[in-house]
Design a protein around this motif. Structure first.
Motif, PDB file in Angstrom:
ATOM      1  N   LYS A   1       0.830  -1.325   0.106  1.00  0.00           N
ATOM      2  CA  LYS A   1      -0.018  -0.039   0.009  1.00  0.00           C
ATOM      3  C   LYS A   1       0.824   1.349  -0.056  1.00  0.00           C
ATOM      4  CE  LYS A   1      -3.392   2.465   3.290  1.00  0.00           C
ATOM      5  NZ  LYS A   1      -4.621   2.255   2.847  1.00  0.00           N
TER       6      LYS A   1
ATOM      7  N   GLU B   1      -6.081  -2.679  -1.816  1.00  0.00           N
ATOM      8  CA  GLU B   1      -6.866  -2.261  -1.057  1.00  0.00           C
ATOM      9  C   GLU B   1      -7.933  -3.362  -0.853  1.00  0.00           C
ATOM     10  OE1 GLU B   1      -7.200   1.067   0.732  1.00  0.00           O
ATOM     11  OE2 GLU B   1      -5.302   0.360   0.460  1.00  0.00           O
TER      12      GLU B   1
ATOM     13  N   ASN C   1      -9.354   7.238   1.425  1.00  0.00           N
ATOM     14  CA  ASN C   1     -10.213   6.622   0.194  1.00  0.00           C
ATOM     15  C   ASN C   1      -9.737   7.710  -0.924  1.00  0.00           C
ATOM     16  OD1 ASN C   1     -11.935   4.174   0.375  1.00  0.00           O
ATOM     17  ND2 ASN C   1     -12.361   5.478   2.388  1.00  0.00           N
TER      18      ASN C   1
ATOM     19  N   ASN D   1     -16.316   3.256   0.519  1.00  0.00           N
ATOM     20  CA  ASN D   1     -15.422   2.340  -0.582  1.00  0.00           C
ATOM     21  C   ASN D   1     -16.676   1.690  -1.373  1.00  0.00           C
ATOM     22  OD1 ASN D   1     -14.037  -0.170  -1.502  1.00  0.00           O
ATOM     23  ND2 ASN D   1     -12.578   1.211  -0.455  1.00  0.00           N
TER      24      ASN D   1
END
Lengths: 242, 125
Positions: free
Chosen positions: A36, A67, A107, A145
Motif C-alpha cells: 500500500k 485495497e 479513500n 468504499n
C-alpha cells in the motif's frame, strides 16, 4: 462419542479456527501495508519523473487491488468476532468530523482513480458519539468504499450527518448504479451481491455490508438505506450521542 | 525547533517497512534512528533521547508492550511520545497500548503513509 466429548471437540476446532484466522490476518497485514505504502509513494510521485497515463492507470489498478485485499482481511477478522457472537468494543468519545475526514483521506487515491469526489459535510458542530473508533472507521470506510465502487463515470460521494433526540445519524450518499428494488431485502445478507453489481463487474466479496450491519448493531445503532436504480444510494446509520 | 532537529526512533523488525519509513521520514526532514527489537530500542532511546518513538508491537527479544512498560519507568524517557504502528489491531491490544501510555495506536493497513506522517508531525509540534 458422547455429547460432552463432541462439544469439547467442537470447541477445540472453533478455537483453532479463530487462532488460524487471527494469525493469518496479522501476517497478511505486513506485506499488504508495505505494498500500500510503496504504491502510494509511486502515485504521489514526489521524486520521480512525470508518469504517463498508462503507468498511472496501472499503479491505480494495483493500489485498488491491494485495497480490496486489505478490506477482505479486515472483514474476515471482524467476521471471526461476529461468528463468535461477541464483538468486543473499546468504547470512547469519538469526534466524527475528524473520523470522517480520515476516512475521506484514506479513500482519496481510490476516489481519484474512479473520478469520484468525496465531500465531507460533517463538521465540528456534530455531537460526538460513543463508539469503538477503529470499528466505526471500518463501518464508514466500507460504506464510502462501496459508494465509490458503484459510481460509474464521474460522481460525488457525500458524508453528512443529522442530530435528533439523542441519536446522531450519518448518511453516505452516492450517485451510483443503485440497488434493484427486488433485492433490497437481501442487502445485509452474508455473501449477498446484487445482480447489477455483479454484471457491472464491481469487485466485492459480499461480506462488507453484513459486517457493517453487525458492527453498527453491536454499538446499539441502526442501519438502513434508500436506493433508486441508476440514481444512487444513501446508507444511513444512527448511533447514540456520547 | 525545525524538523531537521527533531529525532525519531523507529522500533521495527521488518526491514522492508524500515526502509520505507526511513526514506519517507528523512524526505520529510527528520533525523531517524532505527532499532530492530525492543531491547535495542531501549538502548537507542537512552542514547539518542529521540523526540518521538514509532513503535511496532510484535518484536523479537522484547515486544512493544514490554518496551512501553520499560520506558515509562525511566524518568528521562517517560515523556517521549510513543506512536504505535502495528499490525496487531484487536481492541484489547489498542486498549492496552493506550493504557500503557502510547499517544496513538495506528494499524498499518488502515492508514496511508501520508496519514502516519501527518500524525507524527502533530505529536512533534
Amino acid at each position: 462419542m458422547c455429547d460432552d466429548q463432541n462439544k469439547n471437540q467442537k470447541k477445540k476446532v472453533e478455537a483453532l479456527k479463530q487462532e488460524f484466522v487471527s494469525i493469518i490476518s496479522h501476517q497478511m497485514r505486513t506485506p499488504l501495508s508495505a505494498t500500500k505504502w510503496n504504491l502510494e509513494s509511486l502515485i504521489e510521485n514526489k521524486k520521480g519523473q512525470e508518469l504517463n497515463d498508462w503507468q498511472k492507470t496501472k499503479l491505480h489498478d494495483a493500489y485498488q487491488s491491494n485495497e480490496r485485499m486489505i478490506n477482505l482481511v479486515e472483514d474476515i477478522m471482524n467476521l471471526s468476532q461476529i461468528d463468535k457472537g461477541h464483538v468486543q468494543l473499546n468504547l470512547d468519545k469519538v469526534d466524527m468530523s475528524i473520523l470522517c475526514r480520515e476516512v475521506a483521506q484514506q479513500n482519496a487515491i481510490f476516489a481519484k482513480a474512479n473520478n469520484v469526489e468525496i465531500k465531507v459535510e460533517v463538521d465540528e458542530k456534530t455531537p460526538p458519539v460513543k463508539a469503538d473508533r477503529n470499528k466505526l472507521m471500518q463501518v464508514i470506510d466500507n460504506l464510502v468504499n462501496n459508494a465509490i465502487k458503484y459510481t460509474q463515470g464521474k460522481g460525488t460521494v457525500t458524508i453528512s450527518s443529522e442530530f435528533h433526540d439523542g441519536d446522531v445519524t450519518f448518511a453516505i450518499t452516492d450517485q451510483g448504479i443503485g440497488i434493484p428494488k427486488d433485492q433490497h431485502d437481501r442487502v445485509f445478507e452474508k455473501f449477498f451481491r446484487a445482480k447489477n453489481a455483479v454484471s457491472n463487474q464491481a469487485d466485492g466479496s459480499g461480506l462488507g455490508l453484513y459486517v457493517v450491519q453487525k458492527l453498527v448493531e453491536a454499538h446499539q445503532g441502526k442501519i438502513w438505506f434508500e436506493s433508486e436504480p441508476d440514481q444512487g444510494t444513501t446508507f444511513y446509520f444512527s448511533l447514540p450521542k456520547f | 525547533m525545525t524538523k531537521e532537529n527533531k529525532k525519531i526512533l523507529i522500533v521495527e523488525d521488518d526491514t522492508f517497512l524500515v526502509k520505507m519509513y526511513l526514506e519517507r521520514l528523512q524526505d520529510e526532514g527528520y533525523q531517524v534512528a532505527v532499532a530492530s527489537n525492543g531491547e535495542e530500542g531501549l538502548q537507542k532511546a537512552e542514547f539518542d533521547k529521540p523526540d518521538l518513538i514509532l513503535l511496532d508491537m510484535i518484536l523479537p527479544k522484547m515486544n512493544g508492550f514490554d518496551f512501553l512498560k520499560e520506558i515509562k519507568t525511566k524518568p528521562d524517557l517517560k515523556d517521549i511520545p510513543v506512536v504505535i504502528l502495528s499490525n496487531l489491531g484487536q481492541d484489547q491490544d489498542v486498549q492496552l497500548g493506550k493504557e500503557l501510555g502510547a499517544v496513538d495506536y495506528l494499524v498499518k493497513t488502515q492508514n496511508p503513509l501520508s496519514g502516519v506522517v501527518e500524525k507524527i508531525s502533530k505529536y512533534l509540534k
